[in-house]
Write an enzyme that holds these catalytic residues in place. Structure first.
Site, PDB file in Angstrom:
ATOM      1  N   LYS A 115       0.859  -1.193   0.000  1.00  0.00           N
ATOM      2  CA  LYS A 115       0.000   0.000   0.000  1.00  0.00           C
ATOM      3  C   LYS A 115       0.889   1.233   0.000  1.00  0.00           C
ATOM      4  O   LYS A 115       2.016   1.192   0.494  1.00  0.00           O
ATOM      5  CB  LYS A 115      -0.879   0.018   1.262  1.00  0.00           C
ATOM      6  CG  LYS A 115      -2.118   0.864   1.129  1.00  0.00           C
ATOM      7  CD  LYS A 115      -3.122   0.161   0.256  1.00  0.00           C
ATOM      8  CE  LYS A 115      -4.470   0.805   0.255  1.00  0.00           C
ATOM      9  NZ  LYS A 115      -5.480  -0.130  -0.237  1.00  0.00           N
TER      10      LYS A 115
HETATM   11  N1  GLU Z   1      -7.131   0.307  -3.429  1.00  0.00           N
HETATM   12  C1  GLU Z   1      -7.863  -0.861  -3.771  1.00  0.00           C
HETATM   13  C2  GLU Z   1      -7.917  -1.809  -2.584  1.00  0.00           C
HETATM   14  O1  GLU Z   1      -7.734  -1.410  -1.468  1.00  0.00           O
HETATM   15  C3  GLU Z   1      -7.379  -1.508  -5.052  1.00  0.00           C
HETATM   16  C4  GLU Z   1      -6.022  -2.130  -5.006  1.00  0.00           C
HETATM   17  C5  GLU Z   1      -5.528  -2.633  -6.350  1.00  0.00           C
HETATM   18  O2  GLU Z   1      -6.285  -2.641  -7.285  1.00  0.00           O
HETATM   19  O3  GLU Z   1      -4.358  -2.995  -6.412  1.00  0.00           O
HETATM   20  O4  GLU Z   1      -8.226  -2.963  -2.736  1.00  0.00           O
END
Ligand code: GLU
Length: 427
Positions: free
Chosen positions: A116
């Site tokens: 993240k």
């Molecule tokens: N931000 C989204 C999540 O928390 C998408 C993550 C992604 O597509 O890599 O799942």
């Protein structure tokens, strides 16, 4: 409304603010093949990048902005996870969200690890050109710590297709213009996937549909309240109306919510929000403060904003029998215990909001193959993956008499732990 016929166990261990770590510990301790050393591996972060980005404002002044990328675990594949821009971003928060991505990818069985990113800033304080410079500087500073087979960022809170286009373009300058797969959630005109934008909301809608089927609930007769009217909340609300004939009685933004027990015209509310930047002045509804909104009368609650919004007070007072976590980590550890004690059904975010990363996986595959799918194909494949994952989680929860959250964590943790053991990591 009926409640799901599941015995509800208590989460063991101390109630902590960090819900993810609490959920993780309570499940990990029960998996016999996870020993102390492996537990340490699963609990640690492979790489944490912390930066202070100097940014030249349009008026010539220079400011510095904190930013992070945390890579949690890549035993099952390249790191994957979005990055957000929000004033409350901290390293601790990004760690927690990176963790969630690892379990999320594993629960729905896509070949990614978890990561993240976050930039600590209210994006509304920047102009568009400043924002673009910031995203480019963030990308540049990440260097080769990201890449199509290393770590693949995506949209999250306050980031979207345009942000990903800038990210790709900046990365491509020092790498290759065929490196589209470095980031997902791009605009469809620039290698993005059909259906990616609505994917998280669509996944939450499918999760609700499957739970409603199991509980024999007629969604047109229920009151559904959605916290958050951004990418997840809006599409979830729209699709619940369009495809499930469900009744949305309230939606909210960070500034306040609107409520009407007879139902809300979701599209009209969204048009109003896009035009005015708030729901203020939307007609024929009750207007509520963000504090009041979560206590409004409902049968189903879909928190789709930030983590921690469902605290003890909300858990104690809400009428909702079903909570679908559209956001990452919206229910605190102690609120989760209260909800389970009250025999509420809670669909955990590592399942219910996995639609986004599932379609990110499709985008990545399409970019690598340079072969693109239709919107219908994407939706069908998403439906299959998320519904299968739900059935696995539900069956595990029935079999072992545990909550859906514990079942989801068990499945995710077992898959990641097995990959670690097979690879020899941590031994
Ligand atoms: N931000 C989204 C999540 O928390 C998408 C993550 C992604 O597509 O890599 O799942």
């Amino acid at each position: 409304m009926p409640t799901m016929n599941l015995p509800i166990p208590k989460i063991e261990g101390p109630t902590c603010f960090d819900a993810e770590s609490c959920f993780f510990q309570s499940v990990a301790q029960k998996i016999s093949f996870i020993d102390e050393n492996l537990l340490k591996v699963l609990n640690s972060f492979r790489r944490e990048i912390s930066m202070e980005i100097p940014l030249r404002k349009d008026n010539g002044t220079l400011i510095t902005i904190k930013a992070y990328r945390v890579q949690h675990n890549n035993a099952r594949g390249p790191y994957k996870g979005g990055f957000r821009i929000h004033q409350n971003v901290t390293l601790e928060e990004v760690r927690m969200l990176a963790n969630l991505m690892t379990w999320k990818g594993a629960v729905v069985n896509i070949p990614f690890g978890g990561a993240k990113g976050g930039i600590t800033l209210d994006p509304k304080t920047l102009t568009r050109t400043e924002l673009e410079r910031l995203v480019r500087a963030y990308t540049y500073n990440l260097g080769d710590n990201v890449g199509p087979h290393t770590d693949i960022p995506a949209p999250d809170v306050n980031t979207g297709a345009q942000t990903m286009a800038w990210f790709y373009d900046e990365y491509a300058k020092s790498h290759s213009t065929d490196a589209l797969a470095v980031v997902t959630g791009k605009p469809v005109g620039l290698g993005g996937s059909e259906g990616r934008e609505e994917a998280t909301g669509r996944g939450a809608m499918y999760t609700l549909r499957e739970i409603a089927k199991d509980l024999k609930i007629d969604l047109s007769q229920t009151k559904i309240l959605i916290e958050g009217f951004g990418n997840v909340g809006y599409h979830a609300a729209r699709l619940i109306v369009e495809e499930l004939k469900g009744k949305i009685v309230g939606v909210s933004t960070s500034k306040g919510g609107i409520y009407n027990p007879k139902g809300i015209d979701v599209k009209a509310a969204h048009d109003h929000y896009s035009k005015n930047g708030s729901l203020k002045g939307f007609p024929n509804v009750d207007h509520m403060t963000p504090g009041e909104f979560l206590f409004a009368d409902c049968d189903i609650l879909i928190p789709s904003a930030l983590e921690g919004s469902i605290d003890n007070k909300v858990a104690d007072k809400t009428n909702a029998q079903i909570i679908i976590e559209g956001a990452n980590g919206p229910v605190t550890a102690s609120a989760n215990e209260i909800l389970l004690d009250k025999r509420k059904v809670v669909a955990p975010g590592i399942l219910a909001n996995a639609g986004g990363v599932i379609v990110s996986y499709f985008e990545w595959v399409q970019n690598l193959q340079q072969f693109y799918w239709s919107h219908e194909e994407v939706n069908k494949k998403l439906e299959k993956i998320i519904c299968n994952a739900y059935v696995n989680v539900r069956d595990q929860s029935r079999k072992n008499k545990i909550s859906l959250r514990q079942a989801a964590y068990t499945i995710g943790l077992e898959r990641v732990a097995q990959a670690c053991i097979l690879r020899g990591t941590g031994f």
